[in-house]
Design a protein around this motif. Structure first.
Motif, PDB file in Angstrom:
ATOM      1  N   ASP A 140      -5.719  -9.753   2.908  1.00 45.22           N
ATOM      2  CA  ASP A 140      -6.710  -9.433   3.950  1.00 45.22           C
ATOM      3  C   ASP A 140      -7.268 -10.702   4.606  1.00 45.22           C
ATOM      4  O   ASP A 140      -6.547 -11.445   5.257  1.00 45.22           O
ATOM      5  CB  ASP A 140      -7.776  -8.435   3.465  1.00 45.22           C
ATOM      6  CG  ASP A 140      -8.656  -8.849   2.307  1.00 45.22           C
ATOM      7  OD1 ASP A 140      -9.249  -9.922   2.338  1.00 45.22           O
ATOM      8  OD2 ASP A 140      -8.771  -8.037   1.368  1.00 45.22           O
ATOM      9  N   SER A 169      -1.867  -6.706   3.880  1.00 43.26           N
ATOM     10  CA  SER A 169      -3.058  -6.091   4.499  1.00 43.26           C
ATOM     11  C   SER A 169      -3.895  -7.129   5.242  1.00 43.26           C
ATOM     12  O   SER A 169      -5.122  -7.215   5.043  1.00 43.26           O
ATOM     13  CB  SER A 169      -3.920  -5.395   3.440  1.00 43.26           C
ATOM     14  OG  SER A 169      -3.174  -4.489   2.668  1.00 43.26           O
ATOM     15  N   ASP A 171      -6.377  -8.948   7.620  1.00 45.01           N
ATOM     16  CA  ASP A 171      -7.493  -8.327   8.328  1.00 45.01           C
ATOM     17  C   ASP A 171      -8.518  -9.396   8.685  1.00 45.01           C
ATOM     18  O   ASP A 171      -8.863 -10.251   7.862  1.00 45.01           O
ATOM     19  CB  ASP A 171      -8.144  -7.260   7.444  1.00 45.01           C
ATOM     20  CG  ASP A 171      -8.996  -6.280   8.237  1.00 45.01           C
ATOM     21  OD1 ASP A 171      -8.970  -6.348   9.484  1.00 45.01           O
ATOM     22  OD2 ASP A 171      -9.672  -5.453   7.605  1.00 45.01           O
ATOM     23  N   ALA A 203      -9.223  -0.833   4.931  1.00 48.90           N
ATOM     24  CA  ALA A 203      -9.594  -1.689   6.058  1.00 48.90           C
ATOM     25  C   ALA A 203      -9.376  -1.040   7.419  1.00 48.90           C
ATOM     26  O   ALA A 203      -9.562  -1.684   8.438  1.00 48.90           O
ATOM     27  CB  ALA A 203      -8.800  -2.993   5.982  1.00 48.90           C
ATOM     28  N   HIS A 231      -4.118  -1.161  -0.625  1.00 49.87           N
ATOM     29  CA  HIS A 231      -4.575  -2.383   0.021  1.00 49.87           C
ATOM     30  C   HIS A 231      -4.180  -3.616  -0.796  1.00 49.87           C
ATOM     31  O   HIS A 231      -4.289  -3.629  -2.018  1.00 49.87           O
ATOM     32  CB  HIS A 231      -6.097  -2.330   0.170  1.00 49.87           C
ATOM     33  CG  HIS A 231      -6.688  -3.539   0.809  1.00 49.87           C
ATOM     34  ND1 HIS A 231      -6.656  -3.746   2.177  1.00 49.87           N
ATOM     35  CD2 HIS A 231      -7.325  -4.625   0.288  1.00 49.87           C
ATOM     36  CE1 HIS A 231      -7.249  -4.890   2.462  1.00 49.87           C
ATOM     37  NE2 HIS A 231      -7.671  -5.444   1.332  1.00 49.87           N
TER      38      HIS A 231
END
Length: 364
Positions: A140, A169, A171, A203, A231
């Motif tokens: 992320d 993932s 982000d 997310a 995730h």
């Protein structure tokens, strides 16, 4: 009493070195470092966890990468500022809950995650045993911070040249965003990426994967969004195809490919390539295309086998395809393309079908 911090470990291997990496703004980053068994030139995998995580999140990946004592890569994993054990900046204590998105928050800013990754790259640049190939695996906001750091870092960190990014993932969180210059800089550095996410992660829409795809272009990134899988490292654990793709990407980036030419007794030169795995303890698989086709026809099979870490792959252009080097009557080399093999010549003739058997015997 607080619980002891979780460290990475691999059955059958010594415990990693506990490292302390100082950032430019005074944060002490705590991490684990598994040196490579190679004395010099080792490739390295850098692990960057996500928001509210720690380096311990990567336990399954570290076990898979380093399952034998002879596995080639070095591995370094750190706790980002405010996470895990990385909570000291001078006399102050940092915590995830107190980090702020504004750059003006200094060492207590989420923006400092970019400096955290850059500090690790600088640290690697000072290690004589580290070679010039590194891949970062980020989760992320850690993936976003890693992309930013690779695009912006200069100086000694160039020693640990980042050739690939794995973004699980990815982000933009807490104000940490890619920026307009990040992807052009990554393209100019020749970085390739693997970006994966699932729609059922917490997310929301996986826009980070699309950002990698648009920013690097389809030639430099493998991008996919799954309907389910969770995730970050949950993708790795819940989906065998994700594990295979991550390991295959690491192999292609760090294992290396070597082209070769093998001189044969009848004047021919057998041409091919060796794809080195991350673990030199495994067997070799020799791939031989159909006669009349060259080794490029096996690209898909090579990609599948690249996801099985223990194997080295050797692939050749068989006699009768690709480019074959023969000696002519004057004894000088002659490049012959598309040589026709024949049944009506003696077995010892370079154009005999039996020569294919001899070629494989010489290769083995």
């Amino acid at each position: 009493a607080p619980a002891a911090p979780r460290r990475l470990s691999v059955p059958g291997r010594s415990l990693p070195e506990r490292i302390v990496v100082a950032t430019s703004d005074g944060v002490e980053l705590i991490g684990d470092y598994f040196p490579s068994p190679e004395p010099s030139g080792a490739p390295v995998v850098v692990l960057v966890h996500g928001a509210d995580g720690s380096r311990a999140d990567f336990q399954p990946l570290v076990e898979r990468l380093l399952r034998t004592p002879t596995a080639r890569p070095a591995v370094v994993a750190i706790d980002l500022r405010g996470h895990g054990e990385s909570v000291r900046v001078g006399e102050r204590t940092l915590a995830v809950r107190t980090l702020r998105p504004e750059p003006g928050a200094g060492a207590g800013s989420w923006q400092g995650l970019v400096e955290d990754v850059a500090a690790v790259l600088r640290w690697l640049g000072g290690r004589a045993e580290i070679g010039d190939r590194a891949v970062i695996v980020g989760v992320d906001v850690g993936a976003v911070a890693a992309a930013r750091a690779v695009a912006e870092v200069t100086g000694r960190a160039d020693r640990a040249n980042v050739v690939g990014l794995v973004a699980l993932s990815p982000d933009e969180l807490h104000g940490v965003a890619f920026g307009t210059r990040t992807f052009p800089a990554l393209v100019s550095r020749g970085v390739q990426a693997l970006a994966l996410a699932a729609e059922d992660g917490p997310a929301g829409p996986p826009q980070g994967v699309r950002a990698f795809e648009a920013g690097l272009g389809t030639a430099r990134v493998q991008a996919e969004v799954f309907a389910a899988g969770g995730h970050g490292m949950a993708l790795f654990e819940r989906r065998a195809d994700v594990e295979a793709r991550v390991l295959g990407f690491l192999r292609r980036m760090l294992g290396g490919t070597r082209n070769f030419g093998l001189a044969l007794g009848d004047g021919a030169v057998l041409r091919g390539a060796v794809d080195l795995s991350l673990d030199p303890g495994g067997p070799a698989v020799i791939l031989v295309p159909d006669v009349g086709k060259d080794r490029t026809s096996l690209r898909r099979l090579r990609g599948v086998l690249a996801e099985r870490l223990p194997y080295d792959e050797v692939v050749i252009d068989p006699r009768g395809s690709g480019e074959l080097q023969l000696s002519d009557a004057a004894g000088e080399g002659e490049a012959v393309v598309g040589v026709s093999l024949a049944d009506d010549v003696p077995p010892e003739d370079p154009r005999s079908w039996w020569a294919l058997v001899r070629d494989l015997e010489a290769l083995v």
